[in-house]
Design a protein around this motif. Structure first.
Motif, PDB file in Angstrom:
ATOM      1  N   TYR A  10     -23.470  76.890  17.273  1.00  0.00           N
ATOM      2  CA  TYR A  10     -23.258  77.455  18.369  1.00  0.00           C
ATOM      3  C   TYR A  10     -24.026  78.801  17.598  1.00  0.00           C
ATOM      4  CZ  TYR A  10     -20.508  74.472  21.595  1.00  0.00           C
ATOM      5  OH  TYR A  10     -20.140  73.375  22.032  1.00  0.00           O
ATOM      6  N   ASP A  11     -23.473  79.287  16.849  1.00  0.00           N
ATOM      7  CA  ASP A  11     -23.838  80.237  16.092  1.00  0.00           C
ATOM      8  C   ASP A  11     -25.843  80.340  15.807  1.00  0.00           C
ATOM      9  OD1 ASP A  11     -21.683  81.719  15.946  1.00  0.00           O
ATOM     10  OD2 ASP A  11     -21.141  81.049  13.819  1.00  0.00           O
ATOM     11  N   ALA A  14     -26.929  80.677  19.496  1.00  0.00           N
ATOM     12  CA  ALA A  14     -26.805  82.198  20.114  1.00  0.00           C
ATOM     13  C   ALA A  14     -28.123  82.873  19.294  1.00  0.00           C
ATOM     14  CB  ALA A  14     -25.570  83.121  20.190  1.00  0.00           C
ATOM     15  N   TYR A  17     -31.289  82.373  20.865  1.00  0.00           N
ATOM     16  CA  TYR A  17     -31.622  82.860  21.749  1.00  0.00           C
ATOM     17  C   TYR A  17     -31.524  84.889  22.355  1.00  0.00           C
ATOM     18  CZ  TYR A  17     -30.600  78.400  24.440  1.00  0.00           C
ATOM     19  OH  TYR A  17     -30.318  77.039  24.918  1.00  0.00           O
ATOM     20  N   CYS A  18     -30.630  84.984  21.082  1.00  0.00           N
ATOM     21  CA  CYS A  18     -30.962  86.464  21.278  1.00  0.00           C
ATOM     22  C   CYS A  18     -32.620  86.542  21.187  1.00  0.00           C
ATOM     23  CB  CYS A  18     -29.654  86.846  20.478  1.00  0.00           C
ATOM     24  SG  CYS A  18     -27.894  87.199  21.075  1.00  0.00           S
TER      25      CYS A  18
END
Length: 101
Positions: A10-11, A14, A17-18
């Motif tokens: 998930y890191d 994320a 996406y950032c």
């Protein structure tokens, strides 16, 4: 048969996406026009005015100058002898700074 790719955390997702979001913001920011942003924030600044302008109630040379983007109203209108002596209905010539020769 098992997959040879390791699972995505998930890191990592994320972070990806950032990065995509930041790149989009930078790209969109490079396509915007500063004049558009100024007008969007304060629509009264630099509005396009007709070349012939009729003074309205409560307007001054200063407010018209700010509104229309013409800092030389008095110089371009010899019939205005005193910048404080404008009145509703007075017809003046407007030449925004972007259209000056």
């Amino acid at each position: 048969m098992t997959s040879s790719r390791p699972p995505v955390s998930y890191d990592d997702a994320a972070r990806l996406y950032c990065i995509i979001f930041l790149v989009l913001i930078v790209l969109l920011g490079s396509f915007t026009n500063d004049e558009y942003l100024i007008k969007k924030i304060n629509p009264a600044v630099g509005q396009a005015c007709d070349e012939i302008y009729v003074v309205g109630e409560g307007e001054t040379v200063h407010t018209i100058s700010d509104k229309c983007g013409d800092p030389f109203i008095v110089e371009e209108n010899p019939h205005i002898h005193d910048p404080d002596d404008v009145f509703p209905g007075l017809v003046i010539k407007i030449t925004p700074s972007g259209r000056r020769n």
